[in-house]
Write a protein that holds these residues in place. Structure first.
Motif, PDB file in Angstrom:
ATOM      1  N   HIS A 177       1.161   3.890  -2.895  1.00  0.00           N
ATOM      2  CA  HIS A 177       1.490   5.671  -2.210  1.00  0.00           C
ATOM      3  C   HIS A 177       2.192   5.735  -2.619  1.00  0.00           C
ATOM      4  O   HIS A 177       1.767   7.458  -3.717  1.00  0.00           O
ATOM      5  N   LEU A 178       4.013   5.825  -2.702  1.00  0.00           N
ATOM      6  CA  LEU A 178       5.007   6.655  -2.709  1.00  0.00           C
ATOM      7  C   LEU A 178       4.859   6.477  -4.510  1.00  0.00           C
ATOM      8  O   LEU A 178       5.038   7.643  -5.501  1.00  0.00           O
ATOM      9  N   GLU A 190       1.149  -1.373  -0.232  1.00  0.00           N
ATOM     10  CA  GLU A 190      -0.108  -0.135   0.017  1.00  0.00           C
ATOM     11  C   GLU A 190       0.756   1.638   0.027  1.00  0.00           C
ATOM     12  O   GLU A 190       0.741   1.887  -0.471  1.00  0.00           O
ATOM     13  N   TYR A 191       1.285   1.174   0.202  1.00  0.00           N
ATOM     14  CA  TYR A 191       2.006   2.209   0.973  1.00  0.00           C
ATOM     15  C   TYR A 191       3.435   2.347  -0.872  1.00  0.00           C
ATOM     16  O   TYR A 191       3.632   3.441  -0.963  1.00  0.00           O
TER      17      TYR A 191
END
Lengths: 289, 164, 794
Positions: free
Chosen positions: A269-270, A265-266
């Motif tokens: 996001h990035l 998920e991160y």
């Protein structure tokens, strides 16, 4: 952490190395820089019947050659050599930049470009650059030489289409777009990337950009091209809206893994944030230079 | 038993002809085969850098090479630095800048710094940190080490007290 | 004889950054680490380990392995249980049931990496081949790896034969009635704080070389340890030997940080094999083993609350915390200092703290630099910032308001700790001034031109250094004392040999002890030779841990040096026919102050004493002194830190732009060494605060990042620039006024950085309640705050 037993062989030519690979029926491993292979041996994560040390084949495999529009880098060229090579600085600046993110000085003094391609680490910088620049992997096997497009060569985490009795002899690059940018984010200095990005493109005098290619590392089980994002930017003016759209489109080609470095998920996001910033930086650079 | 392979290698100026097992890495060979225990083994995973030596002048991690690979090569270890009991400039700099505590990583830093010095490159502190990032120190917080290498490369006085 | 207290500076060597005695050998590759010792025809040991977090061993078949060429012996748990005693725990958890453990598991394994079989062979390679050839049938059992989940009623009980739940012990302490005060307080803030499990990670792995001479009944064990005399005791107990039959030698040790404290199974196994085989046996831990079989640290959950009046005065603090022991005890035991410093340097009358220790199926936890203090510091200090935000107060001002004043010390805190002396507020003012807090505050939080927000975070702390007394320790079941000892022996070259049981692992003890000896005695620093860590040659002592070495050791060195000096001067007075009071030690000789022509060299005096000729009539031959010193109280070091952090609110990525620490370690013996200790501990503090964490996958119970590649220890490029300031308030309770200094730096980074990030993102209402603080964690905190968060303030 000591290796299981194996035969150590030192062929005197690529032909002999390939013949030896054939002899061991795919249980032999090529030892080039050894920066990944040797610890895997020690941890007994690999138990080859034989280790074929090709470090004596510098004559055949250790050159950086610029011929016409093509640049060929031998499989045994070490990162440190590539890092300081004027040929690479001039012809393949993206590669020169990316290599500085690999490991540390000692690792770059031993590790080879051929080894990096063979390792096919999903976060590998050389693999990412080869893919982004549309390079060709040069391979020799019992059946002779083959040329494999980097696009399609990487088929999974640490997996590629190289046959068990084949070895990489080099990587060939063609003409590359005039502009490039590279970005990498890791959990610590020069660690395996949480996210790495390579972008190349050629700006035209009318304000449009062409030959756009965007590569992503750490966003899938192999380095992958952000095709949808590149398509959006191809032939377009890179205004704010275009860049924002492209940055988001990059997610279409991403299927980020979850590991100790970051969650999927991160990473997702990035990706659009850092790609958007990287593209904006490239778009802002002076158009000549 | 593993088949042994004969190698000829120059270590710290001395030519050695030795029989080595392929499943022994270079650090183990230097330590157990030649008794040069100044090269330390910290992880055998290619990360910690304790085992850094100079191979034909280049800093490399000796746990990431197999002993037979030394055939025909020239190696320098930490034992080569001081001459006649006199510390080399790089060693003196570490001493003066409090660049070591437990001393286990120190040979790795000294050899990395020696290669840097011999390269003739001039580096700022951030570049020095990058060049040293292949050796891990758990004691010093690196400040003394960076000060020492800065002094060796750039000749700066680093503001530490000289010998009493 | 040793009655006079010599603290005046005679040589100027005390308090200066003399070059370290340890350096020359270490710089030349001539250190002698345990793996550098290789007796003739040494054999090598490898250990087979349980791959499951919890399992029952159904069967072990060693036949094939034992028959392999080059294999000398295979031991299993059955052999070890029959032939050794359990390993004794040096510092058991008070009030806990005994959980004795053997060097090899007999039937039940309680963590991944637990030793199950050991093999000795001609080489490590062959020994590892043989370990692979041993067939072990395991029945995996239900496991639990999460600290709090282990205490849930439905958790599998890990030691059902000895415990009814996984709660090993609960140790409450209190003063006043904190609950009542909190009920009446104008405002209460509280939260639950998760501190990640980390690896102390000394760069030298553990190692042992064991030799046994049956005819002499002498076991010689070279062990990489911080406590050779304690390991000797533990080895003798477990191997059923008299202590006199065991000699432990510790040469140079490549870092310890608390990890090399007490006996480990592998050390015992190597000795057992050596005794059976009558050959030297070596075992050097590899990094895969290290991450699974050397002690871990820090993991805990703190439920902390602070109550305050509307004007910001702290009225009560409570901390209910749970530490994670792992599957069984280590040779030392888990961290115990969160309790003693939970109220920090603040004026808090009413307080209650309770430590719970949970057993989980993970690697045993041991001591690590800080020993509970960094953990509780994060909880208390982030809550102080939250309290400030709640009250609309400046966190710096709020701290100043509540810090104990210099004139209030000595002061006993709610856990019973007696803070000896210091000016806590001075350190806080110093860091605020250094970062120009007023200007930063005036500039606002941003976002700045680079799009990032900027915040400032403070933290104040006290740090227990040294032990109060042997009585204090004995009351808590510790199996060691609080004293340190030293022997000084004059030699015929005019020098002094200094013998200490403190091993050398980076703390500059050889240098510091020699500095103190030179200062008190008058002999040249260079004429002192330090011999450390051999139980066959050094006086019985305690060992190097708990920031106690210098505190206790300096007292012993002072007394011994004084005694040696006194006798030397008496002999000289007789030879020179002058009064003792007229003599001083200068440049390797004893010289008359009034008539400098009257002098005799130390070499001549030492020879005279050693031979026993030319002595005053009432003097005995010989010139040596042994002194033991036990400090009366622990000394409390203290300090404050400030961090300035720039945060990218989109990604959660952040950069520590400045980090300033002002600390007080009392009287400083060697400024260079002190700075090195502080910077080194800070690096470990930054590691635990930002990147380091051992992660277990709950389903499989496996450690997922047990390699150097996946455990993120900071490199030279990963640390922020640190500015150090210090004050030098002597402690009234220690020799020379020193305080311990080895652990200070581990305490402030987490809290200061967390507070700075939350300050930067104050408009988002971001809160951080766990370590390590990764960019992803910050991003999640921002997202949670953006979603309305959930107010966890009670």
């Amino acid at each position: 952490m000591k290796p299981a037993s194996f035969e150590y062989l030192r062929p005197e030519s690529v032909a002999e190395a390939v013949a030896t690979l054939d002899l061991y029926g795919g249980t032999a491993r090529i030892l080039a820089g050894g920066q990944s292979l040797v610890p895997m041996l020690g941890m007994r994560l690999m138990r080859p019947g034989a280790v074929i040390d090709i470090n004596g084949l510098g004559e055949e495999l250790g050159r950086i050659e610029a011929r016409g529009s093509e640049t060929t880098i031998g499989a045994l060229v070490r990162y440190s050599e590539a890092e300081t090579s004027p040929v690479i600085a001039e012809r393949l600046p993206l590669l020169g930049t990316a290599i500085r993110h690999i490991g540390d000085r000692q690792v770059r003094n031993r590790g080879t470009l051929g080894g990096a391609i063979a390792q096919s680490d999903p976060t590998g910088e050389v693999a990412l650059v080869a893919l982004t620049l549309g390079a060709t992997v040069l391979v020799t096997g019992p059946g002779g030489e083959r040329e494999l497009a980097a696009d399609g060569f990487f088929v999974g985490s640490y997996a590629n289409t190289l046959g068990p009795e084949e070895m990489i002899t080099g990587v060939r690059f063609g003409v590359v777009p005039s502009r490039s940018a590279f970005f990498e984010r890791g959990r610590k200095h020069n660690d395996f990337a949480v996210l790495s990005l390579a972008v190349v493109a050629t700006p035209e005098s009318d304000g449009t950009w062409h030959d756009v290619r965007i590569g992503m590392g750490g966003m899938n089980d192999t380095p992958v091209l952000a095709r949808a994002a590149a398509e959006r930017l191809e032939g377009a003016r890179w205004d704010e809206a275009a860049l924002a759209e492209a940055a988001t489109l990059a997610l279409r080609d991403a299927d980020p893994p979850e590991d100790v470095r970051a969650s999927a998920e991160y990473r997702a996001h990035l990706l659009p944030i850092h790609l958007g910033r990287l593209l904006a930086g490239l778009a802002k650079e002076p158009r000549h230079g | 038993m593993d088949e042994l392979i004969e190698i000829t290698v120059t270590v710290n100026g001395t030519v050695h002809r030795e029989q080595v097992s392929p499943r022994m890495h270079v650090a183990d060979f230097l330590r157990r085969g030649l008794g040069l225990t100044g090269t330390h083994v910290g992880c055998e995973q290619g990360v910690c850098g304790m085992c850094t030596i100079l191979l034909d002048g280049d800093a490399v991690k000796s746990c990431l090479m197999l002993a037979p690979q030394l055939d025909g090569r020239e190696v320098r270890t930490v034992e080569s630095l001081a001459e006649g009991g006199e510390l080399a400039p790089v060693q003196r700099a570490f001493k003066e800048a409090h660049g070591l505590q437990c001393g286990f990583c120190t040979p790795g830093f000294l050899m990395t710094a020696t290669a840097l010095k011999e390269s003739g490159r001039s580096l700022d502190r951030e570049e020095i940190r990058d060049e040293l990032s292949g050796v891990i120190c758990r004691c010093t917080g690196y400040e003394g080490i960076v000060n020492a290498v800065d002094r060796v490369l750039n000749g700066d006085a680093v503001g530490v007290e000289d010998e009493r | 004889m040793s009655g006079s207290v010599a603290t005046e500076r005679r040589t100027g060597v005390l308090g200066s950054s003399v070059p370290r005695k340890e350096d020359d050998r270490l710089l030349q590759g001539d250190g002698r680490f345990t793996d550098d010792v290789e007796p003739a025809r040494s054999l090598h040991m490898a250990v087979g380990r349980c791959p499951f977090p919890r399992a029952r061993i159904e069967s072990i078949d060693v036949e094939a392995a034992a028959a392999m060429p080059g294999v000398h012996q295979v031991l299993t748990g059955v052999d070890i249980v029959a032939r050794t005693e359990p390993i004794g725990v040096l510092r058991p958890v008070p009030g806990a049931v005994q959980l004795p453990f053997y060097a090899l598991a007999e039937e039940f394994c309680v963590f991944e990496g637990q030793p199950v079989v050991s093999v000795v062979a001609d080489s490590r390679q062959i020994a590892e081949d043989a370990v692979e050839a041993i067939w072990i049938d395991y029945e995996p059992l239900a496991h639990v790896t999460d600290t709090l989940a282990a205490l849930e009623p439905d958790a599998p009980v890990i030691h059902p034969d000895r415990m009814e739940s996984n709660l090993l012990a609960s140790n409450p302490q209190h003063r006043g009635d904190a609950e009542a005060v909190l009920r009446d307080a104008d405002v209460v803030v509280g939260d639950s704080f998760q501190i990640g499990r980390v690896a102390p990670l000394p760069m030298e792995p553990r190692a042992v070389v064991a030799e046994w001479r049956p005819g002499a009944r002498e076991l010689t064990a070279h062990v990489a340890t911080q406590v050779p005399h304690l390991v000797r005791m533990q080895l003798a107990e477990s191997l059923r030997l008299d202590e006199g039959e065991v000699r432990v030698i510790t040469g140079d040790v490549g870092g310890g940080f608390g990890l090399k404290l007490g006996l480990y199974p592998e050390e015992l196994l190597a000795c057992r094999h050596a005794m059976d085989l009558r050959r030297a046996v070596k075992w050097v831990e590899d990094r895969l083993e290290h991450f699974r079989a050397s002690t871990h640290a820090r993991e805990s959950v703190h439920e902390f609350r602070i109550g305050a009046d509307a004007d910001g005065t702290f009225v009560a603090m409570t901390d209910l915390y749970t530490t994670d022991l792992g599957g069984q005890n280590s040779g030392f035991g888990s961290a115990q200092l969160s309790s003693i410093v939970f109220t920090g340097p603040y004026r808090v009358e009413d307080g209650a703290v309770e430590r719970r220790v949970a057993v989980t199926n993970k690697t045993p936890v041991g001591a690590y630099r800080g020993y509970g203090q960094p953990e509780v510091n994060l909880a208390r200090e982030t809550l102080i910032d939250r309290l400030a935000r709640r009250l609309g107060r400046d966190p710096y001002e709020l701290r100043l308001q509540n810090l104990l004043g210099a004139d209030e010390l000595p002061w006993r805190n709610a856990a019973g700790a007696l803070y000896d002396s210091g000016d806590y507020a001075q350190c806080l003012r110093m860091v605020a001034e250094a970062i120009d807090y007023e200007r930063l505050r005036a500039a606002g939080r941003g976002p700045g031109e680079d799009g990032r927000y900027r915040g400032v975070g403070f933290t104040c702390f006290v740090e227990r250094t040294g032990y109060a007394s042997a009585k204090f320790l004995a009351n808590r079941g510790s199996r060691y004392g609080a004293h340190e000892s030293v022997t000084l022996r004059a030699n015929r070259s005019g020098g002094i040999d200094l013998y200490t049981g403190v091993s050398t692992f980076g703390q500059s003890n050889e240098t510091a002890f020699a500095q103190i000896c030179a200062e008190v005695h008058g002999i040249d620093f260079d004429a002192i030779r330090v011999h450390a860590g051999d139980t066959g040659a050094t006086p019985l002592n305690t060992g190097a841990f708990a920031s106690r070495t210098l505190i206790a050791g300096s007292g012993a060195v002072r007394e011994a040096a004084q005694e040696l000096r006194d006798k030397t001067l008496r002999i000289a007075a007789g030879q020179l026919s002058v009064e003792v009071e007229d003599l001083e030690v200068v440049d390797g000789a004893v010289v008359s102050r009034t008539d400098p022509d009257k002098r005799v060299t130390l070499a001549d005096l030492h020879r005279a004493a050693i031979i026993g000729q030319g002595l005053p009539a009432d003097e005995q031959p010989g010139l040596e002194a042994t002194a033991h010193f036990e400090p009366t109280d622990a000394a409390y070091a203290y300090g404050s830190a400030a961090a300035v952090v720039a945060v990218d609110a989109e990604t959660g990525e952040f950069e520590i732009e400045r980090f300033v620490l002002a600390h007080d370690s009392g009287r400083i013996v060697n400024p260079g060494a002190v700075e090195g200790q502080v910077r080194g501990a800070l690096a470990q503090g930054f590691g635990a605060a930002l990147t380091e964490e051992l992660r277990y996958e709950p389903q499989s119970g496996q450690l997922v990042n047990g390699t150097m590649l996946d455990y993120f220890v900071p490199t030279a490029s990963d640390l922020p620039a640190v500015e150090l300031l210090h004050t030098e308030v002597p402690s009234p309770v220690t020799p020379f006024g020193v305080r311990g200094v080895g652990e200070t730096g581990t305490i402030p980074p987490g809290a200061a950085i967390a507070n700075a990030i939350c300050d930067a993102l104050a408009e988002y209402g971001v809160e951080i309640s766990s370590l390590p603080i990764t960019p992803e964690l910050v991003w999640r905190a921002i997202r949670k705050a953006g979603n309305g968060g959930e107010s966890r303030e009670g």
